[in-house]
Design an enzyme around this catalytic site. Structure first.
Site, PDB file in Angstrom:
ATOM      1  CE1 TYR A  36      -3.961   2.149   0.645  1.00 32.30           C
ATOM      2  CE2 TYR A  36      -2.688   3.090   2.437  1.00 32.30           C
ATOM      3  CZ  TYR A  36      -3.789   3.125   1.613  1.00 32.30           C
ATOM      4  OH  TYR A  36      -4.726   4.132   1.742  1.00 32.30           O
ATOM      5  NE  ARG A  44     -11.169   1.623   6.483  1.00 32.99           N
ATOM      6  CZ  ARG A  44     -11.271   2.379   5.388  1.00 32.99           C
ATOM      7  NH1 ARG A  44     -10.440   3.384   5.210  1.00 32.99           N
ATOM      8  NH2 ARG A  44     -12.204   2.149   4.491  1.00 32.99           N
ATOM      9  CB  VAL A  45      -9.138   1.723  14.772  1.00 34.10           C
ATOM     10  CG1 VAL A  45      -9.155   3.179  14.332  1.00 34.10           C
ATOM     11  CG2 VAL A  45      -9.203   1.621  16.263  1.00 34.10           C
ATOM     12  N   GLY A  66      -1.771  -3.756  20.637  1.00 35.33           N
ATOM     13  CA  GLY A  66      -0.701  -3.137  21.424  1.00 35.33           C
ATOM     14  C   GLY A  66      -1.300  -2.566  22.697  1.00 35.33           C
ATOM     15  CD  GLN A  99      -1.833   1.771  18.864  1.00 35.69           C
ATOM     16  OE1 GLN A  99      -1.547   1.755  20.052  1.00 35.69           O
ATOM     17  NE2 GLN A  99      -2.404   0.738  18.265  1.00 35.69           N
ATOM     18  CB  THR A 100      -1.579   9.286  18.431  1.00 33.84           C
ATOM     19  OG1 THR A 100      -0.537   9.640  17.514  1.00 33.84           O
ATOM     20  CG2 THR A 100      -1.068   9.333  19.857  1.00 33.84           C
ATOM     21  N   PRO A 137       2.203   2.407  12.496  1.00 35.57           N
ATOM     22  CG  PRO A 137       1.744   3.821  10.696  1.00 35.57           C
ATOM     23  CD  PRO A 137       1.382   2.485  11.276  1.00 35.57           C
ATOM     24  NE  ARG A 176      -0.927   7.725   9.737  1.00 30.69           N
ATOM     25  CZ  ARG A 176      -1.434   6.528   9.437  1.00 30.69           C
ATOM     26  NH1 ARG A 176      -2.713   6.301   9.595  1.00 30.69           N
ATOM     27  NH2 ARG A 176      -0.664   5.578   8.982  1.00 30.69           N
TER      28      ARG A 176
HETATM   29  P1  NAD Z   1     -12.725   1.789   0.246  1.00 29.81           P
HETATM   30  O1  NAD Z   1     -12.045   0.459   0.277  1.00 29.81           O
HETATM   31  O2  NAD Z   1     -14.018   1.947   0.932  1.00 29.81           O
HETATM   32  O3  NAD Z   1     -12.935   2.250  -1.259  1.00 29.81           O
HETATM   33  C1  NAD Z   1     -12.084   1.896  -2.320  1.00 29.81           C
HETATM   34  C2  NAD Z   1     -12.952   1.612  -3.532  1.00 29.81           C
HETATM   35  O4  NAD Z   1     -12.095   1.285  -4.643  1.00 29.81           O
HETATM   36  C3  NAD Z   1     -13.881   0.416  -3.344  1.00 29.81           C
HETATM   37  O5  NAD Z   1     -15.163   0.729  -3.808  1.00 29.81           O
HETATM   38  C4  NAD Z   1     -13.239  -0.687  -4.184  1.00 29.81           C
HETATM   39  O6  NAD Z   1     -14.171  -1.643  -4.636  1.00 29.81           O
HETATM   40  C5  NAD Z   1     -12.595   0.116  -5.295  1.00 29.81           C
HETATM   41  N1  NAD Z   1     -11.458  -0.539  -5.935  1.00 29.81           N
HETATM   42  C6  NAD Z   1     -10.403  -1.127  -5.328  1.00 29.81           C
HETATM   43  N2  NAD Z   1      -9.543  -1.593  -6.256  1.00 29.81           N
HETATM   44  C7  NAD Z   1     -10.075  -1.278  -7.471  1.00 29.81           C
HETATM   45  C8  NAD Z   1      -9.665  -1.503  -8.813  1.00 29.81           C
HETATM   46  N3  NAD Z   1      -8.525  -2.155  -9.096  1.00 29.81           N
HETATM   47  N4  NAD Z   1     -10.456  -1.061  -9.809  1.00 29.81           N
HETATM   48  C9  NAD Z   1     -11.626  -0.426  -9.532  1.00 29.81           C
HETATM   49  N5  NAD Z   1     -12.064  -0.186  -8.296  1.00 29.81           N
HETATM   50  C10 NAD Z   1     -11.298  -0.609  -7.274  1.00 29.81           C
HETATM   51  O7  NAD Z   1     -11.665   2.832   0.785  1.00 29.81           O
HETATM   52  P2  NAD Z   1     -11.826   4.375   1.153  1.00 29.81           P
HETATM   53  O8  NAD Z   1     -11.574   4.501   2.592  1.00 29.81           O
HETATM   54  O9  NAD Z   1     -13.053   4.934   0.562  1.00 29.81           O
HETATM   55  O10 NAD Z   1     -10.566   4.980   0.394  1.00 29.81           O
HETATM   56  C11 NAD Z   1     -10.687   5.636  -0.853  1.00 29.81           C
HETATM   57  C12 NAD Z   1      -9.316   6.139  -1.290  1.00 29.81           C
HETATM   58  O11 NAD Z   1      -8.806   7.056  -0.313  1.00 29.81           O
HETATM   59  C13 NAD Z   1      -8.273   5.038  -1.439  1.00 29.81           C
HETATM   60  O12 NAD Z   1      -7.478   5.322  -2.562  1.00 29.81           O
HETATM   61  C14 NAD Z   1      -7.470   5.136  -0.161  1.00 29.81           C
HETATM   62  O13 NAD Z   1      -6.150   4.700  -0.343  1.00 29.81           O
HETATM   63  C15 NAD Z   1      -7.531   6.630   0.118  1.00 29.81           C
HETATM   64  N6  NAD Z   1      -7.354   6.902   1.563  1.00 29.81           N
HETATM   65  C16 NAD Z   1      -8.356   6.628   2.452  1.00 29.81           C
HETATM   66  C17 NAD Z   1      -8.156   6.867   3.801  1.00 29.81           C
HETATM   67  C18 NAD Z   1      -9.228   6.606   4.830  1.00 29.81           C
HETATM   68  O14 NAD Z   1      -8.989   6.833   6.023  1.00 29.81           O
HETATM   69  N7  NAD Z   1     -10.408   6.180   4.472  1.00 29.81           N
HETATM   70  C19 NAD Z   1      -6.924   7.373   4.248  1.00 29.81           C
HETATM   71  C20 NAD Z   1      -5.923   7.599   3.313  1.00 29.81           C
HETATM   72  C21 NAD Z   1      -6.156   7.386   1.963  1.00 29.81           C
HETATM   73  N1  UDP Z   2      -6.431  -0.867  15.814  1.00 32.12           N
HETATM   74  C1  UDP Z   2      -6.792  -1.407  17.045  1.00 32.12           C
HETATM   75  N2  UDP Z   2      -7.827  -2.285  17.088  1.00 32.12           N
HETATM   76  C2  UDP Z   2      -8.541  -2.626  15.986  1.00 32.12           C
HETATM   77  C3  UDP Z   2      -8.187  -2.064  14.740  1.00 32.12           C
HETATM   78  C4  UDP Z   2      -7.114  -1.194  14.697  1.00 32.12           C
HETATM   79  O1  UDP Z   2      -6.170  -1.114  18.086  1.00 32.12           O
HETATM   80  O2  UDP Z   2      -9.487  -3.430  16.127  1.00 32.12           O
HETATM   81  C5  UDP Z   2      -5.308   0.091  15.792  1.00 32.12           C
HETATM   82  C6  UDP Z   2      -4.258  -0.195  14.731  1.00 32.12           C
HETATM   83  O3  UDP Z   2      -3.283  -1.083  15.220  1.00 32.12           O
HETATM   84  C7  UDP Z   2      -3.714   1.193  14.485  1.00 32.12           C
HETATM   85  C8  UDP Z   2      -4.920   2.112  14.680  1.00 32.12           C
HETATM   86  O4  UDP Z   2      -5.842   1.361  15.447  1.00 32.12           O
HETATM   87  O5  UDP Z   2      -2.730   1.514  15.435  1.00 32.12           O
HETATM   88  C9  UDP Z   2      -5.579   2.545  13.389  1.00 32.12           C
HETATM   89  O6  UDP Z   2      -5.815   1.392  12.620  1.00 32.12           O
HETATM   90  P1  UDP Z   2      -6.577   1.419  11.211  1.00 32.12           P
HETATM   91  O7  UDP Z   2      -6.465   0.046  10.642  1.00 32.12           O
HETATM   92  O8  UDP Z   2      -7.926   1.996  11.378  1.00 32.12           O
HETATM   93  O9  UDP Z   2      -5.772   2.464  10.334  1.00 32.12           O
HETATM   94  P2  UDP Z   2      -4.223   2.748  10.045  1.00 32.12           P
HETATM   95  O10 UDP Z   2      -3.344   1.879  10.880  1.00 32.12           O
HETATM   96  O11 UDP Z   2      -4.081   2.465   8.594  1.00 32.12           O
HETATM   97  O12 UDP Z   2      -4.085   4.161  10.416  1.00 32.12           O
END
Ligand code: NAD
Ligand code: UDP
Length: 316
Positions: free
Chosen positions: A145, A186-187, A205, A209-210, A274, A277
């Site tokens: 990723y 996700r958390v 953990g 972590q933040t 991480p 953050r």
């Molecule tokens: P999500 O998984 O809900 O949405 C991603 C969408 O992309 C899904 O609908 C999935 O089916 C589609 N997809 C995945 N691979 C594909 C492919 N090869 N072709 C066509 N469609 C595809 O995730 P999200 O949280 O909505 O994230 C959206 C974007 O924002 C992503 O690029 C992610 O990396 C970025 N992003 C999200 C967060 C967050 O906290 N949600 C943080 C940082 C970056």
């Molecule tokens: N996390 C947790 N319990 C869970 C899911 C996630 O403690 O059930 C922690 C995870 O280890 C991370 C933070 O929450 O430190 C955020 O995790 P998430 O997967 O939502 O996002 P990212 O790590 O990509 O920021």
């Protein structure tokens, strides 16, 4: 003037909110998704709209269309989802982005890439500013990723320099809200669903972590501002809510707001998780006039309501 806009990943969490917002603004929206992590339920209410088109397609395969703008949101975002098929995740961020940049070049369209705070890895500076190059493990379980998204940023800048493509890079920090997938690991989704079901809350953990959580409506507004900014500001720019919280405090807040009887338990911390953050959003404030407005309690109460409804429907 009405534009024709391609939103890849439009059936996902953030993408579905973005499609809705762009339609409200009077645009024609083409939502492209392969439904790996997205769902038709997120966009079902838009299907009746004549200005909305849904295309089932995978961005790693060539695609031809004529559009004015592209928001490239396609990519699984939760660690369990993007690690499920790591090679596919990299292909989505590299081959997929090349395909989308090809459309932008051919159509003279603007393109915005959804990058991430993950490009900073386990950051050694705090809060993170855009000029920081990051601390990323290139061979770990998050690398598919992190490195994929880093390469996507490189491709955006190279198409900009070499072919004059009008590119925009946004680095999104942890975002939450309705339309998150219930079991994405996700958390935010984990804790709320566990709390609503009075199941153990799983802290990975010790919970020190933040993270800094941004509500999806704020984030969507920033994406549109970035695409539309008149200064030709191409980024990268951090987008997120700078209010930082430990994961333990976040768990306590979810328990309090849901009135849950859940206990907190600890599980092993995944590798390369991480430690801290928090976005520095000075650049977004200056260039986009943007600052998040929804505080964590307001955003969480809407998200809790959404998950409670999903749980009720699943139990029916
Ligand atoms: P999500 O998984 O809900 O949405 C991603 C969408 O992309 C899904 O609908 C999935 O089916 C589609 N997809 C995945 N691979 C594909 C492919 N090869 N072709 C066509 N469609 C595809 O995730 P999200 O949280 O909505 O994230 C959206 C974007 O924002 C992503 O690029 C992610 O990396 C970025 N992003 C999200 C967060 C967050 O906290 N949600 C943080 C940082 C970056
Ligand atoms: N996390 C947790 N319990 C869970 C899911 C996630 O403690 O059930 C922690 C995870 O280890 C991370 C933070 O929450 O430190 C955020 O995790 P998430 O997967 O939502 O996002 P990212 O790590 O990509 O920021």
């Amino acid at each position: 003037m009405s534009k024709r806009i391609l939103v890849t990943g439009g059936a996902g969490f953030i993408g579905s909110h973005l499609c809705e917002r762009l339609l409200k603004d009077g645009n024609d929206v083409v939502c492209l998704d392969n439904f790996f992590t997205g769902s038709k339920d997120n966009i079902r209410h838009l299907l009746e709209d004549n200005h909305f088109e849904l295309v089932r397609h995978d961005i790693t395969k060539e695609f031809f269309t004529e559009v004015d703008e592209i928001y490239n949101m396609a990519c699984p975002a939760s660690p369990p989802h993007y690690q499920y098929n790591a090679i596919k995740t990299i292909k989505t961020s590299v081959i997929g982005v090349i395909n989308m940049l090809g459309i932008a070049k051919r159509c003279n369209a603007k393109i915005l890439q959804a990058s991430t705070s993950e490009i900073y890895g386990d950051p050694k500076i705090h809060p993170q500013t855009e000029d920081y190059w990051g601390n990323v493990n290139p061979i770990g379980i998050r690398s598919c990723y992190d490195e994929g998204k880093r390469c996507a940023e490189t491709l955006m800048m190279d198409y900009h320099r070499q072919h004059n493509v009008d590119t925009r890079i946004v680095r999104i920090f942890n975002t939450y809200g309705p339309n998150m997938c219930m079991d994405d690991g996700r958390v935010v989704s984990n804790f709320i669903v566990q709390a609503l079901k009075n199941e153990d809350i799983t802290i990975y953990g010790d919970g020190s972590q933040t993270r800094s959580f941004c509500y999806v409506a704020d984030l969507t507004d920033a994406l549109v501002r970035m695409m539309n900014n008149k200064e030709n500001f191409i980024g990268p720019v951090n987008l997120g809510n700078p209010t930082e919280t430990t994961i333990l405090d976040f768990a306590r807040l979810v328990i309090e707001m849901t009135g849950s009887k859940s206990n907190i338990i600890n599980k092993p911390l995944p590798s390369d998780d991480p430690t801290r953050r928090k976005p520095d959003i000075s650049l977004a404030k200056e260039k986009l006039g943007w600052t998040p407005k929804v505080d964590i309690r307001e955003g969480l109460s809407k998200t809790i309501e959404y998950f409670a409804k999903l749980i009720r429907e699943n139990n029916r």
